[in-house]
Design an enzyme around this catalytic site. Sequence first.
Site, short mmCIF file in Angstrom:
data_model
loop_
_atom_site.label_atom_id
_atom_site.label_comp_id
_atom_site.label_asym_id
_atom_site.label_seq_id
_atom_site.Cartn_x
_atom_site.Cartn_y
_atom_site.Cartn_z
CB CYS A 87 -0.97 -0.05 1.18
SG CYS A 87 -2.36 1.10 1.05
CG HIS A 173 -3.85 -4.00 3.15
ND1 HIS A 173 -2.83 -3.47 3.90
CD2 HIS A 173 -4.58 -2.95 2.68
CE1 HIS A 173 -2.93 -2.16 3.91
NE2 HIS A 173 -3.98 -1.81 3.17
CG ASP A 231 0.52 -15.34 28.63
OD1 ASP A 231 0.20 -16.30 27.89
OD2 ASP A 231 -0.06 -14.25 28.61
#
Length: 401
Positions: A87, A173, A231
């Site tokens: 883009c 995209h 995590d």
Amino acid sequence: MASSTSAADRVAILDAGSQYGKVIDRKVRELCVETEMLSLDLSPEELRSRGFKGVLISGGPGSVYADDAPRVHPDLFRSGLPILGICYGMQLMNLEFGGSVEKGGTREDGQFTIAVEPQAKLFKGLEKDQSVLLTHGDSVGTVAPEFRSIAQSGSICAAIEHKQLPLIGVQFHPEVDLSINGVSILRNFLFEVAGCTGNFTMISRQDSCIAEVQSIIGESKVLVLVSGGVDSAVCAALLRKALRPEQVVAVHIDNGFMRKNESASVMESLQRLDLHLSIHNASERFYTSKLEAASSKPGENCTDQLNETVQPERKRKIIGDTFVRVAEEVLASLNLSIDDVYLAQGTLRPDLIESASSLASGKADAIKTHHNDTALVRELRKKGRVVEPLRDFHKDEVRAR
């Protein structure tokens, strides 16, 4: 983060301010190629010295004609590095080589069918008609003399390719799902143009994490705060693999916002990993904690307690700073100092991106501050006292470990 993979599997994403930067990053990693998001104006010498095999330039909301338009390094496009401009990146590329960009012409927003040249490397193995996402006002007008058009959206140029150098630009995209064969297009750039081999695997990344922990910690101790989530649990497990048991100080801080019996469940889970965990009840401390001055903006109220605070972003900052302060108290109770012990966190890549950390992007605005990326944590990072072996991972990648 240091990588055990070869330099051929690393590409740089130069950030022009795209809202899809994180998506580009993720899609490339799914193709087993390591990525790093960097400043748009980084020099080709720096890119080569850091082992990047190729470059992707993201889209962006600006116009190439604006006075403050983001620019690439003047030597980048003639450096010989394979480059895919997306883009805004395509428009910069075309303008640099003497082509034109038409400002505010026919705007395209949505999913369009474009006609591509299947003979072009970027579209290898694809049919002529491709459904892609276009979101732009400015468009390439005259294609630069050294380039040729390899895709059209009606009368608008949708992709260009340099006749000799490994330079390709796309107006659409490829990183989003609305570009139906976008992954194939990215794969063609990475493997056919940039020469990547796709060996950035989960096994190699785990080995890299362990090596990084061992290199940083050495013979020191490390404090890991285990919240109960995936995590921090994975982070603790990595530390256990990398270090001797006596080096790892695993602490679960009960902040008063836990689910019923969650703290006991956390301890049981970590014990199965052969990791000793101590629980520190700080619920009252969190309930009455306040915003640290270091985390506040000019004129921001630092007097309200957490239980009196309504604004979500301020709550997140208070909680994050309080974790650090309580961690310091826990270390003091063990006759240890924060200056002598490293702090390990299960910080993920999206945490840093959403918090607008300089570790992830130099141009993004904060979406929300994560408790592992507050001002106090950033100060500890500057001192080199924070270890975050998962900071290059996305959530589902950590779950796959």
